[in-house]
Write an enzyme that holds these catalytic residues in place. Structure first.
Site, PDB file in Angstrom:
ATOM      1  CG  HIS A   1      31.887  21.269 -52.433  1.00 57.01           C
ATOM      2  ND1 HIS A   1      30.565  20.876 -52.299  1.00 57.01           N
ATOM      3  CD2 HIS A   1      32.114  21.037 -51.200  1.00 57.01           C
ATOM      4  CE1 HIS A   1      30.128  21.224 -50.978  1.00 57.01           C
ATOM      5  NE2 HIS A   1      31.963  21.325 -50.143  1.00 57.01           N
TER       6      HIS A   1
ATOM      7  CD  GLU B   1      36.205  22.808 -52.176  1.00 57.70           C
ATOM      8  OE1 GLU B   1      36.869  22.889 -51.793  1.00 57.70           O
ATOM      9  OE2 GLU B   1      35.784  22.506 -53.158  1.00 57.70           O
TER      10      GLU B   1
ATOM     11  CG  ASP C   1      33.440  23.384 -45.273  1.00 56.94           C
ATOM     12  OD1 ASP C   1      32.827  22.596 -45.678  1.00 56.94           O
ATOM     13  OD2 ASP C   1      34.174  23.830 -46.044  1.00 56.94           O
ATOM     14  CG  ASP C   2      34.641  20.026 -42.634  1.00 57.36           C
ATOM     15  OD1 ASP C   2      33.190  18.933 -42.947  1.00 57.36           O
ATOM     16  OD2 ASP C   2      34.979  20.713 -44.049  1.00 57.36           O
TER      17      ASP C   2
ATOM     18  CG  HIS D   1      30.486  18.579 -45.223  1.00 58.95           C
ATOM     19  ND1 HIS D   1      30.215  18.105 -46.637  1.00 58.95           N
ATOM     20  CD2 HIS D   1      31.334  19.716 -46.033  1.00 58.95           C
ATOM     21  CE1 HIS D   1      30.513  18.531 -48.001  1.00 58.95           C
ATOM     22  NE2 HIS D   1      30.851  20.485 -47.218  1.00 58.95           N
TER      23      HIS D   1
ATOM     24  CG  HIS E   1      29.049  24.621 -47.654  1.00 60.93           C
ATOM     25  ND1 HIS E   1      29.761  25.374 -48.872  1.00 60.93           N
ATOM     26  CD2 HIS E   1      29.977  23.513 -47.167  1.00 60.93           C
ATOM     27  CE1 HIS E   1      31.075  24.592 -48.957  1.00 60.93           C
ATOM     28  NE2 HIS E   1      31.244  23.438 -48.383  1.00 60.93           N
TER      29      HIS E   1
END
Length: 350
Positions: free
Chosen positions: A204, A207, A285-286, A27, A25
């Site tokens: 996703h 969330e 994630d980011d 991006h 996960h």
């Protein structure tokens, strides 16, 4: 009393960072180094609010975050740019967290809507991942994400265009962006097309939406694993189903602590998901946008929760099991991970 990362012994911090890791996960659009953003903006004449690398990712609200996210991605234009960002984030994963394998999201329509050809995006990302594999030994596959705020027909067209430019490294379809206003059932057709073509499926889910979205993703979209999933805890029956069926959840401590106001990682829903017996694995994630990396996620989350080496090992190996590698590759990776963790146990834990 809550344990902070600073309270963890140096040996255990090093142990958590050096554990071999899978990440499912992450991006790519949220992994750009600040210096790279500034350099690409200069290269293409894109105006940024600041060229101070220490200020590029400074924001105080989710809306400012999203504005920065779009601005940052406007700097990535040609095939070499996409190759660069893929290479650099994999290099960061290896050096900061001993990343061994990643299945990485990208949002095609965030780029094609800017006039970037699909082939430029896909070929560039794969160029960068192959170079990183050569230089650092890390492997990477890619998952094209539906952007939820796109209309359903745009999502279906995106899937068809991805399939027209499909390469072996492109293995799956996912879905991201704001869940509450655009629930998963809107995108059944896009998922039908992807499944028929043999792509693996995730989304996703739960969330910022209800636990019922978990059921929708499993039953209507055909998802084989789920991303985030925190609101599943609101429905014990859905929790029991996912526990019994062994559904894997790719969870992200730091980003969700920031976005959803769960700053105390000892009370984060992830801890309750683990306590409930759900299969979870940790991700960044980011990472650059949230000032983290995959090694730091383990240090912060596992350290602050006083997780034992045995539990941490389980989280690491659940990442292997949740991947979309072939069974024989999973078995090989699991053996290699076990041997490397055993060595770290002897070296750092005594």
């Amino acid at each position: 009393m809550t344990t902070s990362s600073a309270d963890i012994s140096p040996n255990y911090q090093e142990y958590l960072r050096r554990l071999p890791k899978v990440e499912l996960h992450c991006h790519v659009e949220g992994t750009l180094r600040p210096a790279t953003v500034v350099e690409l903006a200069t290269k293409h004449g894109v105006a940024l609010p600041t060229t101070d690398v220490d200020e590029v990712y400074r924001y105080s609200t989710i809306y400012e975050f999203l504005e920065i996210y779009q601005r940052v991605n406007s700097t990535v234009i040609d095939r070499e740019d996409f190759a660069r960002i893929a290479y650099e984030t994999l290099e960061d994963g290896v050096k900061l967290g001993n990343l061994k394998y990643r299945e990485m999201f990208f949002n095609p329509t965030l780029h094609t809507a800017r006039g970037i050809p699909m082939a430029t995006v896909i070929d560039g990302l794969i160029d960068g991942s192959k170079a990183a594999e050569h230089d650092f030994g890390v492997r990477c596959a890619f998952i094209a994400d539906v952007y939820r705020q796109d209309p359903p027909e745009v999502a279906r067209q995106m899937v068809e265009e991805v399939l027209a430019h499909r390469r072996p490294e492109l293995i799956g379809l996912g879905m991201d962006a704001a869940e509450a206003p655009d629930p998963p059932e809107k995108f059944v057709e896009a998922y039908r097309v992807a499944k028929a073509a043999g792509l693996r499926l995730t989304s996703h889910c739960a969330e910022d939406g209800p636990a019922s979205n978990v059921t929708t993703c499993l039953d209507l979209l055909g998802c084989q694993r789920l991303d985030h999933g925190y609101h599943i805890l609101e429905d014990p029956a859905v929790v029991a189903r996912c526990r019994d069926e062994g559904i894997s959840f790719t969870v992200c401590p730091t980003s969700t602590a920031v976005v959803y106001g769960w700053p105390d990682l000892t009370t984060h829903p992830i801890t309750k998901m683990i306590d409930a017996g759900l299969q979870v694995m940790l991700n960044s994630d980011d990472p650059t946008m949230f000032h983290t990396d995959i090694g730091t996620e383990y240090v912060r989350f596992c350290g602050q929760n006083n997780y034992s080496p045995a539990l941490v090992r389980r989280l690491v190996l659940q990442g292997v099991e949740a991947s979309w590698l072939a069974d024989v590759e999973k078995a090989t990776m699991r053996r290699a991970f076990e041997a490397e963790i055993d060595k770290l146990d002897r070296e750092l834990l005594g």
